[in-house]
Design an enzyme around this catalytic site. Structure first.
Site, PDB file in Angstrom:
ATOM      1  CB  CYS A   1      -3.712   6.979  -4.390  1.00  0.00           C
ATOM      2  SG  CYS A   1      -4.292   5.421  -5.116  1.00  0.00           S
TER       3      CYS A   1
ATOM      4  CB  CYS B   1      -6.957   6.547  -6.058  1.00  0.00           C
ATOM      5  SG  CYS B   1      -6.641   5.478  -4.647  1.00  0.00           S
TER       6      CYS B   1
END
Length: 324
Positions: A82, A79
């Protein structure tokens, strides 16, 4: 391991009215005691940022949240957002120095947790306070917004649950290890305990009267004022048909009594912002006696939640805007 109540409602646990009323003083006393003992150093980073999995979630998050707010960062290696958000959260955990703990959950390795929290996409950030889970935000939010959210979270943890955060040794709380807590009975403890027992028995009228008896002698008693507002609220909704109330409110947006009844139900159900927003809108749409009824009920509901709650502060500002 199942996440609990997904909101920080002011009407979370009516049996805990006394604890909620004393929580802010408890937090302030604990911090003063920590300062007296010289516990002003930095908390070890290993206590501030922890990796959590399904097996340890109950211990590392739910149980820990009884002493310090736990912020959960749901992330994954693949991600990209993230990778932007996680370092910011880790740095803020160090900056706040024990006022909250950051728990990192790898969703690829903990699919069950992801499902239990109803997460549709990552990064997703939740918090658990005193065993109650609530969503904070999703996506890589700006640092200023994150700090504002954390400040509100910490404030609610202190004022509602007496959470004081971690001390320099990484342990929560600030009492001396050898000290025995001393509790002294207050002049109204018997009446307040009777009120709580009445609430437990769904005797809302009896509870309200017990709180009024305290307020006759001590009009400024915070615990009694909060308890009375909650008891009166529960007495009002006790005989309502929720389906009919919500139907009436939807079909009659200008009917102030319908909106007031729906606002009461919203608050009891934990939908604090919805309740306040409904009554602010009713004030905006009405005039004369109807406007006064909506305004006064909103002020009563502020008492249920407590004047220090940030949701009350926001609603007071919204009310002022529509009034003036």
């Amino acid at each position: 391991m199942q996440p609990r109540n997904m909101s920080m409602s002011g009407v979370v646990d009516l049996a805990a009215v006394k604890a909620a009323g004393e929580a802010k003083a408890k937090a302030e006393q604990a911090r003063a005691e920590a300062a007296r003992r010289g516990d002003t150093g930095a908390v070890p980073p290993s206590s501030l940022v922890i990796d959590v999995d399904e097996a340890g979630f109950e211990r590392d998050v739910i149980q820990r949240s009884a002493e310090v707010p736990v912020v959960i960062d749901f992330w994954a290696e693949w991600c990209e957002p993230c990778k932007q958000l996680s370092p910011v959260l880790e740095r803020l955990a160090r900056d706040y120095n024990g006022r909250f703990v950051l728990a990192k959950v790898d969703v690829d390795a903990n699919q069950m947790l992801m499902q239990q929290f109803g997460i549709q996409g990552i990064p997703a950030v939740f918090a658990v306070v005193a065993g109650q889970a609530l969503p904070l935000f999703q996506g890589a939010a700006p640092e200023g917004q994150i700090r504002e959210t954390l400040d509100q979270l910490i404030q609610v943890g202190e004022q509602r649950f007496g959470l004081t955060g971690l001390t320099v040794d990484g342990e929560a709380g600030a009492q001396d290890a050898d000290a025995e807590p001393v509790e002294q009975a207050g002049p109204y403890d018997a009446l307040l305990e009777a009120a709580v027992r009445a609430l437990d028995a769904n005797d809302f009228g009896g509870a309200a009267q017990a709180y009024r008896n305290v307020l006759v002698d001590d009009p400024g008693n915070t615990e009694a004022k909060l308890g009375l507002a909650q008891a009166e609220l529960l007495a009002r909704v006790q005989g309502l048909d929720p389906g009919q109330v919500r139907k009436d409110a939807a079909e009659k947006p200008d009917d102030v009594l319908a909106q007031i009844a729906a606002a009461d139900l919203d608050l009891v159900g934990g939908h604090v912002e919805d309740s306040f927003g409904r009554l602010v809108e009713a004030v905006r749409r009405t005039a004369g006696e109807d406007r006064d009824m909506a305004r006064l009920r909103l002020l009563e509901l502020f008492e249920v939640i407590g004047s220090d709650d940030p949701r009350v502060t926001a609603a007071r500002s919204a009310l002022a805007r529509v009034l003036f």
